[in-house]
Design a protein around this motif. Sequence first.
Motif, PDB file in Angstrom:
ATOM      1  N   GLU A 233     -48.200  24.016  17.254  1.00  0.00           N
ATOM      2  CA  GLU A 233     -47.893  22.633  17.628  1.00  0.00           C
ATOM      3  C   GLU A 233     -49.126  21.753  17.673  1.00  0.00           C
ATOM      4  O   GLU A 233     -49.075  20.598  17.239  1.00  0.00           O
ATOM      5  N   SER A 234     -50.229  22.252  18.205  1.00  0.00           N
ATOM      6  CA  SER A 234     -51.390  21.361  18.349  1.00  0.00           C
ATOM      7  C   SER A 234     -52.003  21.043  16.994  1.00  0.00           C
ATOM      8  O   SER A 234     -52.433  19.908  16.756  1.00  0.00           O
ATOM      9  N   ALA A 235     -52.002  22.016  16.064  1.00  0.00           N
ATOM     10  CA  ALA A 235     -52.506  21.731  14.712  1.00  0.00           C
ATOM     11  C   ALA A 235     -51.602  20.711  14.042  1.00  0.00           C
ATOM     12  O   ALA A 235     -52.062  19.825  13.313  1.00  0.00           O
TER      13      ALA A 235
ATOM     14  N   LEU B  40     -44.764   9.794  18.591  1.00  0.00           N
ATOM     15  CA  LEU B  40     -44.697  11.015  17.784  1.00  0.00           C
ATOM     16  C   LEU B  40     -43.769  11.991  18.491  1.00  0.00           C
ATOM     17  O   LEU B  40     -43.891  12.208  19.695  1.00  0.00           O
ATOM     18  N   SER B  41     -42.836  12.556  17.757  1.00  0.00           N
ATOM     19  CA  SER B  41     -42.011  13.587  18.380  1.00  0.00           C
ATOM     20  C   SER B  41     -41.927  14.790  17.460  1.00  0.00           C
ATOM     21  O   SER B  41     -41.767  14.661  16.250  1.00  0.00           O
ATOM     22  N   ILE B  42     -42.096  15.964  18.049  1.00  0.00           N
ATOM     23  CA  ILE B  42     -42.041  17.203  17.265  1.00  0.00           C
ATOM     24  C   ILE B  42     -40.980  18.097  17.880  1.00  0.00           C
ATOM     25  O   ILE B  42     -41.036  18.448  19.050  1.00  0.00           O
ATOM     26  N   GLU B  43     -39.976  18.452  17.095  1.00  0.00           N
ATOM     27  CA  GLU B  43     -38.872  19.256  17.625  1.00  0.00           C
ATOM     28  C   GLU B  43     -38.561  20.410  16.701  1.00  0.00           C
ATOM     29  O   GLU B  43     -38.856  20.366  15.511  1.00  0.00           O
ATOM     30  N   GLN B  44     -37.877  21.367  17.272  1.00  0.00           N
ATOM     31  CA  GLN B  44     -37.335  22.413  16.424  1.00  0.00           C
ATOM     32  C   GLN B  44     -35.914  21.996  16.065  1.00  0.00           C
ATOM     33  O   GLN B  44     -35.183  21.489  16.905  1.00  0.00           O
ATOM     34  N   TRP B  45     -35.531  22.185  14.825  1.00  0.00           N
ATOM     35  CA  TRP B  45     -34.266  21.655  14.352  1.00  0.00           C
ATOM     36  C   TRP B  45     -33.317  22.805  14.044  1.00  0.00           C
ATOM     37  O   TRP B  45     -33.592  23.629  13.194  1.00  0.00           O
ATOM     38  N   LYS B  46     -32.176  22.823  14.744  1.00  0.00           N
ATOM     39  CA  LYS B  46     -31.249  23.935  14.546  1.00  0.00           C
ATOM     40  C   LYS B  46     -30.453  23.818  13.264  1.00  0.00           C
ATOM     41  O   LYS B  46     -29.921  24.789  12.758  1.00  0.00           O
ATOM     42  N   TYR B  47     -30.328  22.592  12.738  1.00  0.00           N
ATOM     43  CA  TYR B  47     -29.340  22.374  11.688  1.00  0.00           C
ATOM     44  C   TYR B  47     -29.951  22.257  10.308  1.00  0.00           C
ATOM     45  O   TYR B  47     -29.476  21.532   9.478  1.00  0.00           O
TER      46      TYR B  47
ATOM     47  N   CYS C 285     -49.898   7.421   5.262  1.00  0.00           N
ATOM     48  CA  CYS C 285     -48.950   6.473   5.883  1.00  0.00           C
ATOM     49  C   CYS C 285     -49.578   5.675   7.012  1.00  0.00           C
ATOM     50  O   CYS C 285     -49.163   5.807   8.171  1.00  0.00           O
ATOM     51  N   PRO C 286     -50.558   4.831   6.699  1.00  0.00           N
ATOM     52  CA  PRO C 286     -51.205   4.075   7.772  1.00  0.00           C
ATOM     53  C   PRO C 286     -50.307   3.045   8.440  1.00  0.00           C
ATOM     54  O   PRO C 286     -50.575   2.612   9.551  1.00  0.00           O
ATOM     55  N   HIS C 287     -49.209   2.627   7.775  1.00  0.00           N
ATOM     56  CA  HIS C 287     -48.352   1.606   8.379  1.00  0.00           C
ATOM     57  C   HIS C 287     -47.229   2.174   9.219  1.00  0.00           C
ATOM     58  O   HIS C 287     -46.567   1.431   9.930  1.00  0.00           O
ATOM     59  N   VAL C 288     -46.987   3.470   9.101  1.00  0.00           N
ATOM     60  CA  VAL C 288     -45.873   4.061   9.846  1.00  0.00           C
ATOM     61  C   VAL C 288     -46.207   4.082  11.328  1.00  0.00           C
ATOM     62  O   VAL C 288     -47.286   4.502  11.734  1.00  0.00           O
ATOM     63  N   LYS C 289     -45.247   3.602  12.124  1.00  0.00           N
ATOM     64  CA  LYS C 289     -45.491   3.503  13.571  1.00  0.00           C
ATOM     65  C   LYS C 289     -44.826   4.636  14.353  1.00  0.00           C
ATOM     66  O   LYS C 289     -45.280   5.008  15.435  1.00  0.00           O
ATOM     67  N   HIS C 290     -43.719   5.146  13.853  1.00  0.00           N
ATOM     68  CA  HIS C 290     -42.974   6.149  14.617  1.00  0.00           C
ATOM     69  C   HIS C 290     -42.677   7.338  13.722  1.00  0.00           C
ATOM     70  O   HIS C 290     -42.003   7.206  12.709  1.00  0.00           O
ATOM     71  N   LEU C 291     -43.205   8.487  14.116  1.00  0.00           N
ATOM     72  CA  LEU C 291     -43.049   9.690  13.297  1.00  0.00           C
ATOM     73  C   LEU C 291     -42.261  10.744  14.061  1.00  0.00           C
ATOM     74  O   LEU C 291     -42.551  11.045  15.209  1.00  0.00           O
ATOM     75  N   LYS C 292     -41.232  11.261  13.393  1.00  0.00           N
ATOM     76  CA  LYS C 292     -40.415  12.317  14.007  1.00  0.00           C
ATOM     77  C   LYS C 292     -40.525  13.522  13.105  1.00  0.00           C
ATOM     78  O   LYS C 292     -40.209  13.435  11.921  1.00  0.00           O
ATOM     79  N   ILE C 293     -40.958  14.635  13.663  1.00  0.00           N
ATOM     80  CA  ILE C 293     -41.078  15.845  12.834  1.00  0.00           C
ATOM     81  C   ILE C 293     -40.126  16.900  13.350  1.00  0.00           C
ATOM     82  O   ILE C 293     -40.069  17.168  14.551  1.00  0.00           O
ATOM     83  N   LYS C 294     -39.379  17.513  12.446  1.00  0.00           N
ATOM     84  CA  LYS C 294     -38.479  18.582  12.848  1.00  0.00           C
ATOM     85  C   LYS C 294     -38.778  19.799  11.977  1.00  0.00           C
ATOM     86  O   LYS C 294     -38.806  19.689  10.747  1.00  0.00           O
ATOM     87  N   THR C 295     -39.014  20.921  12.607  1.00  0.00           N
ATOM     88  CA  THR C 295     -39.267  22.133  11.832  1.00  0.00           C
ATOM     89  C   THR C 295     -38.239  23.190  12.197  1.00  0.00           C
ATOM     90  O   THR C 295     -37.758  23.251  13.318  1.00  0.00           O
ATOM     91  N   ARG C 296     -37.888  23.992  11.229  1.00  0.00           N
ATOM     92  CA  ARG C 296     -36.888  25.019  11.471  1.00  0.00           C
ATOM     93  C   ARG C 296     -37.523  26.208  12.176  1.00  0.00           C
ATOM     94  O   ARG C 296     -36.968  26.745  13.120  1.00  0.00           O
TER      95      ARG C 296
ATOM     96  N   SER D 258     -50.533  15.205  12.217  1.00  0.00           N
ATOM     97  CA  SER D 258     -49.708  13.995  12.260  1.00  0.00           C
ATOM     98  C   SER D 258     -50.567  12.763  12.472  1.00  0.00           C
ATOM     99  O   SER D 258     -50.306  11.704  11.912  1.00  0.00           O
ATOM    100  N   GLN D 259     -51.611  12.910  13.299  1.00  0.00           N
ATOM    101  CA  GLN D 259     -52.508  11.766  13.543  1.00  0.00           C
ATOM    102  C   GLN D 259     -53.223  11.393  12.260  1.00  0.00           C
ATOM    103  O   GLN D 259     -53.546  10.231  12.030  1.00  0.00           O
ATOM    104  N   TRP D 260     -53.460  12.380  11.399  1.00  0.00           N
ATOM    105  CA  TRP D 260     -54.123  12.074  10.135  1.00  0.00           C
ATOM    106  C   TRP D 260     -53.130  11.399   9.176  1.00  0.00           C
ATOM    107  O   TRP D 260     -53.455  10.444   8.498  1.00  0.00           O
TER     108      TRP D 260
END
Lengths: 152, 463
Positions: free
Chosen positions: B437-439, B454-461, B420-431, B444-446
């Motif tokens: 996180e650092s890996a 870039l945002s990485i969150e834990q997702w409750k839902y 995804c070279p054109h994607v500018k904003h990435l949101k990642i949610k993991t359960r 994500s940079q790759w």
Amino acid sequence: MSYGRKITLKSSDGETFEVDEAVGSESQTIKHMIEDDCADNAIPLPNVTSKMLSKVIEYCKKHVETPKPDDNDELKAWDADFVKVDQATLFDIILAANYLNINSLLDLTCQTVADMIKDKTPEEIRKTFHIKNDFTPEAEEEVRKENQWAFE
Amino acid sequence: MATKRARKTQNQSSTIPVDRISKLPDPVIHHILSFLPTVDVVRLSILAKRWRRIWYSIPSLSFSDSDFSINDRKLFYKFVDECLRIRKTSMRFISDSVVTSFKLDIRYYGGSVRFDKWLSFAVKSKIQELELKMKPKCTNFAYCCLPGDVLKASSLVDVKLTCLKLEASFAISLPSLKSLSLASVELSDKVLHDVLLGCPSLEKLVLKECFDFVNLQISSSSLLFLEIISFEKCRRIQVEAINLQSFLYDAEFTRGIGPIGLIVNLTTCRKIRNLSLSYAFWIEEKSLEDLILGLPLLESLALHKCYNLRRIKIISQGLLCFTFNKFYSVDVEASIEAPNLVFFSYKGDRKFSLSLNSQNLLECKIIVQEWSNDHDLNWYINFIDFLSTLNCSKNLSLHVYSQEALIFPEVLRRICRSPCPHVKHLKIKTRRRMGRESALRYASQWISPSLETLSIEQWKYYV
């Protein structure tokens, strides 16, 4: 992401806020002013302080920006957090939502107050909202008799 | 020190608690109280003088036998009788005492005289909103029959009926009715047809679990929103609503696998903008293609667990929003040609191949259902392919169960191009949080080397 043109809202204490038209239109009051072409300059809102207006704008923005079919659980959680404020602020938001005619915000805040009343005894309700019992003991007895079928 | 203490007492004195609720204007208090059962509102009469007679003029009445103990049905009936008697009197003497909304939610043990009387009061008070739920005391017990008065109440705007019977013998005239919802209501095809004839202003119709429909005909030129939920015996649904904007079909809670041979005809509804089909076993490749061809104004499409949709071909000029929720474990191929598509959302496993042609895509939300033994090299390669079809989107949101799902193996990152070279904003949610996180950030940079945020969150839902 910007939806259409921007409008300016002016609070009672003179502060101005610039928002997208779609966000402002969450308020039926503002929407009608836009439709009646009164929105070219700043829309004055003499009944809403800047503190309240920024709160209300925060709510409207979130609701306009959330794509409708999805995220309902997340939006509900956000709403629940939004109303976790002190009582004074809650009532201020209610009055602002009432004046600006924002149905979903009015419903949300009124439901919150209703939840604070539900399942409490009269004494607990008085304590929660600092309501002074101005009945004489005789008058109180009279009220109880009047509606005894509800107190059984 | 002394000044600090003085300031403290000054602050304390300015926070004397104020009773703000009693000072709210009447319409606002009425609105708050409309969320409470009437019995609670009557009990507020004891709070203070200002509250004593508030319930005499609240416009909404709401009665439920669950507010009283289960053995005290008589007490409940007496309460409602008294309440309505007092309101009737007060409406003669207090000019702004009106009743606009009447809600009744009870367990039905038979008889109708009492309920006819209550509903007669509601109709005579010119209510606009009526909500009636009368669940029978046990499964085979007959439903209560809706009194004819209600079907002639010219003031009604919004009616919701649950667990009732509608008979053919009553004349139906509801000129102001805008919204009607029937859930578990016994009525035949013919009676529904008569109801619609009697509602010339109807804009929203919801039919849920009405099991007597066999050959359903919905004709209404005013109808804008239609929802059909969980029918069983129905063989055919014909909708003739030329102004219909939104159609929703959901068979999730139908017993068994539901009507497979169901024929749904929407050919006259060419103004539909929003279409949502869930557990619609009757839709497959050709019927979906034909359906969409007949909807030139379609803006939003949602397909949720439609078992027979294995190949999806969508060609739509106006489509803005597409949501696809896949049935577990079947292989699905989708080809989407929607040049104006702005939002795409997918939820399902990796047995999904996508071809997407939409240059204006703003946001993609992908919820990947994966299991921890999934992650072999083939799985990751397949995932990279899938991600590369989403490259045209500016914002990408990925919800996965475990962080591993996005930590692509080193060997793949060396030999494959960034998806995804054109994607500018990435949101990642993991359960699940596994402390990687650092890996994840590195991966994500790759995935998107030109990331701005870039945002990485834990997702409750996670669902």
